[in-house]
Scaffold this motif. Structure first.
Motif: not given
Length: 267
Positions: A116-123, A139-146, A168-173
């Motif tokens: 279901s991911a629209g856009y995610v960040a990979v570190l 990523a949290d502020a920008a509404g990323a999905d994970a 934000s650790l508690f907001h974003v998968p």
């Protein structure tokens, strides 16, 4: 952690419970116990509000954090009043902020977020705790999905990472510990386009089509993304520099990229 009852006031900084909490600053102990520390009012507030099922214990100076003390108690959590010297002994910081929570891990599987991911960040092998936490916050502020932390990246439960996420650790998968090649392969299989963020990119950020599903791949602070990783991505994108700066900090560049994605998806 031992037999003190919730609600008791802890006054001995050398007590066994205090030592066990303090030991969670070490990765080996976190891994063994399956627990980590969230320090400070903002981190604990977000843990209590968004993921109370993961909060094992809260230690608080009620004089400094009366509202959080009440909120944690009303959430039915195990709350212990702690003297300032006890919190000082427990915390990783030199100037504790009056509250700390012992939490269970928040990470999820890659398979659970990609469909279901629209856009995610990979570190990819991002090692600096402050950078990693700031990317997660952005990523949290920008509404990323994970946010996906590949193996060889900093431990997301490092106290410095947790603090720099400011809750934000508690907001974003969050996904942790997956090999980069596996992340890239699973993204491709799920129809998620791979965008390597690199200063040598052929396409400028503003010209990159971001309306579809995609994953931003961000590299190590010192050496960026190796050529073989860039070659596996669908596109290599750069953030333009109009002044004389040699480059952008990883967290700054990542936040710009993720906000560009947010803009494309929320128009």
């Amino acid at each position: 952690m031992n037999n003190e009852r919730a609600g008791a006031r802890l006054t001995n900084p050398r007590a066994e419970r205090v030592r066990k909490v303090a030991a969670l600053a070490r990765r080996a102990v976190r891994t063994r116990e399956g627990l980590f520390l969230a320090e400070g009012p903002q981190a604990v507030r977000e843990a209590v509000a968004y993921r109370p099922e993961l909060v094992r214990e809260v230690y608080v100076d009620p004089q400094r954090c009366p509202q959080l003390h009440q909120a944690a108690a009303e959430a039915g959590l195990a709350v212990y009043e702690a003297a300032p010297e006890v919190l000082s002994a427990m915390c990783d910081t030199q100037a504790p902020q009056g509250i700390i929570a012992v939490c269970e891990p928040v990470d999820v599987s890659l398979e659970s977020v990609l469909p279901s991911a629209g856009y995610v960040a990979v570190l990819a092998q991002v090692r600096d705790p402050g950078n990693a936490g700031t990317v997660l916050r952005g990523a949290d502020a920008a509404g990323a999905d994970a946010v996906i932390f590949t193996d060889s990246s900093v431990d997301v439960y490092n106290p410095k990472v947790v603090r720099s996420t400011v809750g934000s650790l508690f907001h974003v998968p969050v996904v942790v510990g997956v090999e980069l090649d596996s992340v890239l392969a699973q993204c491709r299989a799920a129809g998620v386009r791979l965008l390597a963020a690199d200063g040598a990119g052929d396409r400028v950020l503003r010209d990159s089509p971001l309306q579809g599903r995609h994953a931003w791949v961000f590299g190590n602070e010192a050496w960026g993304l190796p050529q073989q990783v860039r070659a596996q991505c669908d596109e290599v994108v750069r953030v333009p520099i109009y002044g004389q700066a040699e480059s952008l900090n990883l967290a700054m560049a990542a936040t710009l990229c993720l906000y560009a994605s947010a803009d494309a998806h929320h128009r």
